[in-house]
Design a protein around this motif. Structure first.
Motif, short mmCIF file in Angstrom:
data_model
loop_
_atom_site.label_atom_id
_atom_site.label_comp_id
_atom_site.label_asym_id
_atom_site.label_seq_id
_atom_site.Cartn_x
_atom_site.Cartn_y
_atom_site.Cartn_z
N ILE A 111 0.85 -1.21 0.00
CA ILE A 111 0.00 0.00 0.00
C ILE A 111 0.88 1.25 0.00
N ALA A 112 0.47 2.26 -0.75
CA ALA A 112 1.19 3.54 -0.74
C ALA A 112 0.19 4.69 -0.68
N VAL A 113 0.63 5.81 -0.11
CA VAL A 113 -0.19 7.02 -0.04
C VAL A 113 0.62 8.13 -0.71
N ILE A 114 0.02 8.79 -1.69
CA ILE A 114 0.68 9.91 -2.36
C ILE A 114 -0.11 11.18 -2.09
N ALA A 115 0.59 12.23 -1.68
CA ALA A 115 -0.07 13.51 -1.40
C ALA A 115 0.32 14.52 -2.46
N ALA A 116 -0.64 15.36 -2.87
CA ALA A 116 -0.33 16.43 -3.82
C ALA A 116 0.60 17.45 -3.16
N ASP A 117 0.42 17.66 -1.84
CA ASP A 117 1.30 18.55 -1.08
C ASP A 117 1.59 17.89 0.26
N LEU A 118 2.77 17.27 0.37
CA LEU A 118 3.08 16.49 1.57
C LEU A 118 3.22 17.37 2.81
N ASN A 119 3.64 18.63 2.63
CA ASN A 119 3.75 19.54 3.79
C ASN A 119 2.41 19.71 4.48
N LEU A 120 1.35 19.71 3.68
CA LEU A 120 0.00 19.92 4.21
C LEU A 120 -0.55 18.66 4.88
N TYR A 121 -0.12 17.49 4.40
CA TYR A 121 -0.74 16.24 4.84
C TYR A 121 0.12 15.39 5.77
N ALA A 122 1.42 15.67 5.85
CA ALA A 122 2.34 14.79 6.59
C ALA A 122 1.89 14.56 8.04
N ASP A 123 1.61 15.65 8.79
CA ASP A 123 1.25 15.51 10.21
C ASP A 123 -0.05 14.74 10.37
N ALA A 124 -1.06 15.11 9.55
CA ALA A 124 -2.39 14.46 9.66
C ALA A 124 -2.27 12.96 9.38
N LEU A 125 -1.51 12.60 8.36
CA LEU A 125 -1.37 11.18 8.00
C LEU A 125 -0.59 10.41 9.08
N GLU A 126 0.47 11.05 9.61
CA GLU A 126 1.26 10.38 10.66
C GLU A 126 0.41 10.11 11.89
N LYS B 127 -0.28 -2.71 -4.54
CA LYS B 127 -1.61 -3.18 -4.92
C LYS B 127 -2.67 -2.10 -4.70
N ALA B 128 -2.42 -1.21 -3.75
CA ALA B 128 -3.42 -0.16 -3.47
C ALA B 128 -2.71 1.18 -3.32
N LEU B 129 -3.26 2.20 -3.98
CA LEU B 129 -2.70 3.55 -3.89
C LEU B 129 -3.78 4.53 -3.45
N PHE B 130 -3.50 5.30 -2.42
CA PHE B 130 -4.40 6.36 -1.98
C PHE B 130 -3.78 7.69 -2.41
N PHE B 131 -4.54 8.49 -3.15
CA PHE B 131 -4.06 9.81 -3.57
C PHE B 131 -4.82 10.86 -2.78
N VAL B 132 -4.15 11.56 -1.86
CA VAL B 132 -4.85 12.54 -1.03
C VAL B 132 -4.55 13.96 -1.53
N GLY B 133 -5.47 14.86 -1.27
CA GLY B 133 -5.27 16.26 -1.67
C GLY B 133 -5.54 16.48 -3.14
N ALA B 134 -6.43 15.68 -3.74
CA ALA B 134 -6.72 15.84 -5.17
C ALA B 134 -7.83 16.87 -5.36
N ASN B 135 -7.45 18.14 -5.32
CA ASN B 135 -8.44 19.20 -5.62
C ASN B 135 -7.79 20.22 -6.55
N ASP B 136 -8.58 21.17 -7.04
CA ASP B 136 -8.04 22.06 -8.08
C ASP B 136 -7.03 23.09 -7.56
N THR B 137 -6.80 23.13 -6.23
CA THR B 137 -5.74 24.00 -5.70
C THR B 137 -4.41 23.26 -5.72
N LEU B 138 -4.44 22.00 -5.29
CA LEU B 138 -3.21 21.23 -5.14
C LEU B 138 -2.84 20.42 -6.39
#
Length: 631
Positions: free
Chosen positions: A350-365, A590-601
């Motif tokens: 499993i992997a998680v990809i963020a459009a902006d990791l600075n924004l999501y790192a703390d929340a995901l951790e 096998k599974a990818l989560f893409f977080v922060g997929a909006n028209d800003t990021l």
């Protein structure tokens, strides 16, 4: 002397085909060298893949290298005595010093130089100019065509002054990473390693002019150069029209390499085409195959699920909407837990990809910690927030600001000064109550009392004050001298760190994090002291005898530390990889989560920021001066 392309869609097995071909040939021709060149962050994974592809599980005459590692290998072989290489931290220091001296002559950069990260932006532009062969003559010709009242003219005038000062400083002393490939290109003809070898280039979306010049030389001495290219079967890779067409980067790469091969007198062999209707990677996932085939094509086709597919890949692609990153991270953590418990997934699948990791790192951790999910954050971490780096910066700030309340307690609160939290609290309450600030007040005995300070308490506070003042006294005397060089300040700070046994304290912190299972933090603390010591060495070797004010030294230190990053290798195999779109390379998931997929990021701020805007780059393009691709 030939060039061959391996063409195929995403997931069509280009790398797999290439590695198999190289492994098979390497066994047939053990006397021949096979070099696989990949982007810097992918060398380790490529070595693993090649070893796994080899029937004997090892590779003797195959090397997986990046362009930089190839340069070192060739220099080692041919014995070139070149100048030392100046890395990004060193560049920042030199540019900061040069820009500081030229500050009064600069119009646009002047007011921004002290902003955090600005020196790195100036360094990036200069590095880009070097990579793309934009020398002073080209820059002058381009500026002649601009209005002398335009903002771009003034900006380039400033950059040119710093660029010239930078080149002048480096002459006959150092070379930069960007110049190394030009030096390598000149050494190619002397290398026995490269003569008659097979060179494969995998995982690239394009090459800079410096790399193209190197490839031209490699084509002249090698037996064959193979390049993998990601492109659709409906596209012609040999026709490049404009930068906004689909697969424009791939087409530009192919056309420029074909021209290079013709100029070098190399044959262009027939391409290997891996255009299966369903790419190999998506052979059991028709939904993903359809997305790969139709994304950005505007064909108006819609996916219709067949009856037999309903069980095999139900919901292979799904969209979820949440209110904020915290909720998004929680949803991801819940879904990962469910996949592991109910679908027998491993965390490494499993992997998680963020459009902006600075924004999501703390929340995901935090969310993954809550659900006891092991994670690896794949990003090079800035060391500015490390407690040892903060100790060092606050120590100098305290001397520079003459022991203001804020600077003293910023330093004491780092936890490395040898005082307990309770002692620091008592000192802070007393200083706040009686407005104690300034070095003189810390040197004098404290005699005034507050309503809560008894005689015994005052005696203990004075004892703590004396300990603090006595241990910093020697350093403060050096830092307060009117005439001092970079070497003097660096040596005084280093001796203070040795006196305070900072290396031992950091080792204890590293061990503490290891015992608590915080392996990423343990590895960060294992590297940070060495990084700072190497930075001090650069200070002395690059700027040692220059006189400097303490304020300028603090800015110089910040410029060097801004560029220093801590890279950590995954401490465990079975972890969820969390990374960002640009840096992270993931394989066999096998599974990818893409977080922060909006028209800003998404597509994000790729075209925003930097000293040269998109409009500036378009002006360069009109004059047929190539720079790195825009947004």
């Amino acid at each position: 002397m030939s060039l061959q392309f391996i063409l195929g869609n995403s997931g069509s097995g280009k790398s797999h085909y290439l590695y198999q071909q190289i492994v098979n040939e390497s066994m047939e021709h053990p006397e021949k060298n096979y070099l696989v060149l990949v982007p810097e962050q992918f060398t380790m994974q490529t070595q693993r893949d090649l070893c796994a592809a080899h029937p004997r599980g090892g590779i003797m005459n195959i090397d997986a290298l990046s362009f930089m590692r190839l340069a070192y290998r060739v220099f080692e072989e041919v014995g070139r005595e070149e100048q030392p290489v100046l890395d990004d931290e060193g560049k920042n220091l030199v540019i900061r010093r040069i820009a500081g001296k030229l500050e009064d002559d600069l119009k646009v950069l002047k007011g921004n130089l002290k902003k955090q990260g600005y020196i790195s932006e100036v360094k990036s532009v200069i590095s880009e100019f070097v990579q793309y062969g934009v020398d002073f003559d080209k820059l002058d010709d381009f500026m002649e065509g601009l209005s002398q009242e335009s903002y771009l003219y003034y900006k380039l005038q400033d950059i040119r002054k710093v660029y010239e000062g930078f080149e002048e400083y480096l002459r006959d002393r150092y070379i930069t990473k960007e110049e190394m490939l030009d030096v390598l290109a000149r050494a190619v003809c002397d290398s026995e390693l490269l003569k008659g070898s097979v060179i494969a280039l995998d995982g690239f979306t394009g090459f800079t002019p410096v790399q193209i010049r190197l490839i031209s030389e490699l084509l002249k001495v090698s037996e064959k150069v193979i390049v993998t290219v990601e492109i659709d079967r409906r596209e012609d890779p040999f026709i490049y029209r404009h930068p906004y067409q689909l697969f424009a980067l791939s087409k530009q790469m192919v056309t420029s390499l074909v021209k290079t091969a013709q100029d070098a007198g190399a044959e262009v062999e027939e391409s290997v085409c891996l255009y299966e209707k369903v790419p190999y990677r998506f052979r059991e996932n028709p939904e993903m195959a359809f997305l790969e085939s139709e994304l950005f094509r505007y064909s108006r086709r819609q996916y219709k699920k067949k009856k037999e597919e309903s069980e095999t890949c139900s919901g292979a692609i799904s969209l979820h909407e949440t209110k904020n990153p915290r909720e998004e991270a929680r949803y991801v953590a819940e879904s990962i837990r469910k996949l592991v418990r109910e679908k027998d997934y491993r965390y490494r699948d499993i992997a998680v990809i963020a459009a902006d990791l600075n924004l999501y790192a703390d929340a995901l951790e935090k969310a993954c910690e809550l659900f006891e999910i092991p994670v690896f954050m794949d990003h090079k971490k800035s060391i500015l927030l490390n407690s040892f780096v903060e100790y060092l910066r606050s120590l100098l700030a305290m001397a520079e600001q003459n022991f203001t309340y804020e600077s003293v307690f910023r330093h004491l609160r780092t936890g490395l000064c040898g005082f307990t939290d309770k002692e620091i609290d008592r000192l802070e309450n007393y200083c706040l109550a009686l407005d104690i600030k300034g070095y003189k007040k810390w040197q004098q005995a404290w005699v005034r009392r507050t309503p809560s300070t008894g005689e015994k308490e005052l005696e203990e506070l004075n004892h703590l004050r004396v300990i603090f003042v006595e241990k910093t006294m020697g350093l403060i005397q050096v830092l307060k001298q009117k005439k001092k060089t970079v070497r003097d300040v660096t040596q005084a700070v280093y001796e203070y760190l040795v006196q305070e046994k900072l290396q031992q304290k950091i080792t204890q912190l590293e061990k503490k994090f290891q015992d608590r299972g915080e392996l990423a933090l343990a590895k960060e603390y294992a590297q940070v002291y060495r990084i700072v010591m190497e930075l001090f060495d650069k200070f002395v070797s690059l700027l040692g005898e220059e006189e400097i004010a303490l304020k300028d030294y603090c800015e110089l230190l910040d410029a060097g530390l801004e560029e220093a990053k801590v890279g950590v290798i995954p401490p465990s195999l079975d972890q969820v990889m969390i990374g960002d779109v640009e840096r992270t390379r993931i394989k066999n998931i096998k599974a990818l989560f893409f977080v922060g997929a909006n028209d800003t990021l998404l597509p994000g701020n790729t075209g925003v920021g930097g000293l040269l805007s998109e409009c500036d780059r378009e002006q360069f393009q009109k004059k047929e001066i190539s720079l790195s691709p825009g947004a």
